[in-house]
Design an enzyme around this catalytic site. Sequence first.
Site, PDB file in Angstrom:
ATOM      1  N   ASP A  32     -31.947 -25.105   9.729  1.00  0.00           N
ATOM      2  CA  ASP A  32     -32.303 -24.800  11.117  1.00  0.00           C
ATOM      3  C   ASP A  32     -33.730 -24.248  11.164  1.00  0.00           C
ATOM      4  OD1 ASP A  32     -30.405 -24.112  13.855  1.00  0.00           O
ATOM      5  OD2 ASP A  32     -32.412 -23.215  13.732  1.00  0.00           O
ATOM      6  N   ASN A  88     -21.391 -25.934  19.327  1.00  0.00           N
ATOM      7  CA  ASN A  88     -21.470 -25.766  20.778  1.00  0.00           C
ATOM      8  C   ASN A  88     -21.398 -27.127  21.471  1.00  0.00           C
ATOM      9  OD1 ASN A  88     -21.878 -22.993  20.385  1.00  0.00           O
ATOM     10  ND2 ASN A  88     -24.084 -23.283  20.153  1.00  0.00           N
ATOM     11  N   GLN A  95     -25.026 -25.031  24.113  1.00  0.00           N
ATOM     12  CA  GLN A  95     -25.662 -26.175  23.441  1.00  0.00           C
ATOM     13  C   GLN A  95     -27.035 -26.426  24.050  1.00  0.00           C
ATOM     14  OE1 GLN A  95     -23.470 -29.890  23.673  1.00  0.00           O
ATOM     15  NE2 GLN A  95     -24.671 -30.822  22.020  1.00  0.00           N
ATOM     16  N   HIS A 101     -24.033 -31.320  16.536  1.00  0.00           N
ATOM     17  CA  HIS A 101     -24.426 -30.637  15.299  1.00  0.00           C
ATOM     18  C   HIS A 101     -23.456 -29.493  15.044  1.00  0.00           C
ATOM     19  CE1 HIS A 101     -26.710 -28.974  18.671  1.00  0.00           C
ATOM     20  NE2 HIS A 101     -26.611 -27.799  18.081  1.00  0.00           N
ATOM     21  N   HIS A 103     -23.290 -25.947  13.161  1.00  0.00           N
ATOM     22  CA  HIS A 103     -24.071 -24.892  12.497  1.00  0.00           C
ATOM     23  C   HIS A 103     -23.278 -24.369  11.302  1.00  0.00           C
ATOM     24  CE1 HIS A 103     -26.962 -23.903  15.868  1.00  0.00           C
ATOM     25  NE2 HIS A 103     -26.015 -24.474  16.588  1.00  0.00           N
TER      26      HIS A 103
HETATM   27  P1  5GP Z   1     -27.498 -25.338  19.819  1.00  0.00           P
HETATM   28  O1  5GP Z   1     -27.934 -24.159  20.645  1.00  0.00           O
HETATM   29  O2  5GP Z   1     -27.736 -26.641  20.541  1.00  0.00           O
HETATM   30  O3  5GP Z   1     -26.094 -25.225  19.294  1.00  0.00           O
HETATM   31  O4  5GP Z   1     -28.411 -25.298  18.522  1.00  0.00           O
HETATM   32  C1  5GP Z   1     -29.587 -25.986  18.382  1.00  0.00           C
HETATM   33  C2  5GP Z   1     -30.217 -25.511  17.074  1.00  0.00           C
HETATM   34  O5  5GP Z   1     -31.174 -26.448  16.677  1.00  0.00           O
HETATM   35  C3  5GP Z   1     -30.896 -24.143  17.188  1.00  0.00           C
HETATM   36  O6  5GP Z   1     -30.349 -23.265  16.222  1.00  0.00           O
HETATM   37  C4  5GP Z   1     -32.357 -24.482  16.913  1.00  0.00           C
HETATM   38  O7  5GP Z   1     -33.009 -23.470  16.170  1.00  0.00           O
HETATM   39  C5  5GP Z   1     -32.281 -25.778  16.129  1.00  0.00           C
HETATM   40  N1  5GP Z   1     -33.401 -26.669  16.332  1.00  0.00           N
HETATM   41  C6  5GP Z   1     -33.919 -27.072  17.533  1.00  0.00           C
HETATM   42  N2  5GP Z   1     -34.937 -27.921  17.342  1.00  0.00           N
HETATM   43  C7  5GP Z   1     -35.067 -28.074  15.996  1.00  0.00           C
HETATM   44  C8  5GP Z   1     -35.970 -28.848  15.181  1.00  0.00           C
HETATM   45  O8  5GP Z   1     -36.847 -29.556  15.666  1.00  0.00           O
HETATM   46  N3  5GP Z   1     -35.804 -28.753  13.838  1.00  0.00           N
HETATM   47  C9  5GP Z   1     -34.811 -27.988  13.269  1.00  0.00           C
HETATM   48  N4  5GP Z   1     -34.745 -27.974  11.917  1.00  0.00           N
HETATM   49  N5  5GP Z   1     -33.973 -27.243  14.013  1.00  0.00           N
HETATM   50  C10 5GP Z   1     -34.094 -27.281  15.357  1.00  0.00           C
END
Ligand code: 5GP
Length: 136
Positions: A32, A88, A95, A101, A103
């Site tokens: 992440d 999420n 999300q 995805h 985590h």
């Molecule tokens: P969500 O809130 O959708 O469950 O989590 C999205 C996750 O993706 C967040 O923890 C954020 O830090 C990660 N993330 C968003 N954009 C990028 C990216 O461009 N590269 C990587 N490696 N992680 C990302």
Amino acid sequence: MRDDNCIFCKIANGDIPARTIYEDDDFRIIMDAAPATRGHSLILPKNHYANLFEMPEELAAKVLPLAKKVGADMIEKLGSDGMNLVQNNGEVAGQTVHHFHLHLIPRYADGCKTDVTWSHADLSDAELDDICNLLQ
Ligand code: 5GP
Ligand code: ZN
């Protein structure tokens, strides 16, 4: 099965670089970009599914074994003491990237603390019974 406007499609298929810790025909597991703890990673399918409910069952069934494998590596190689799996679905659930995805958030008894928590809903026994009946 890719969405040209989706950053995780681009990352999962190698069009945008990311720190990759595992890859096979169906998935890429990346670190992440804004980790909650040391080793926080994301399991991404290479095809685009906005969330769990869009994923075919055969593919969804491969996610937990991968989490187990990488989680065991995190215990062995990073010395983590536990792990949260967070997934999420939908904006209301937090999300922010609408490509499935999972985590993987390794947890440490000492140092690198984070919160993965929620407050408790105040529901009566009658409400709990109703919900249970609805879901049976
Ligand atoms: P969500 O809130 O959708 O469950 O989590 C999205 C996750 O993706 C967040 O923890 C954020 O830090 C990660 N993330 C968003 N954009 C990028 C990216 O461009 N590269 C990587 N490696 N992680 C990302
Ligand atoms: Zn995508």
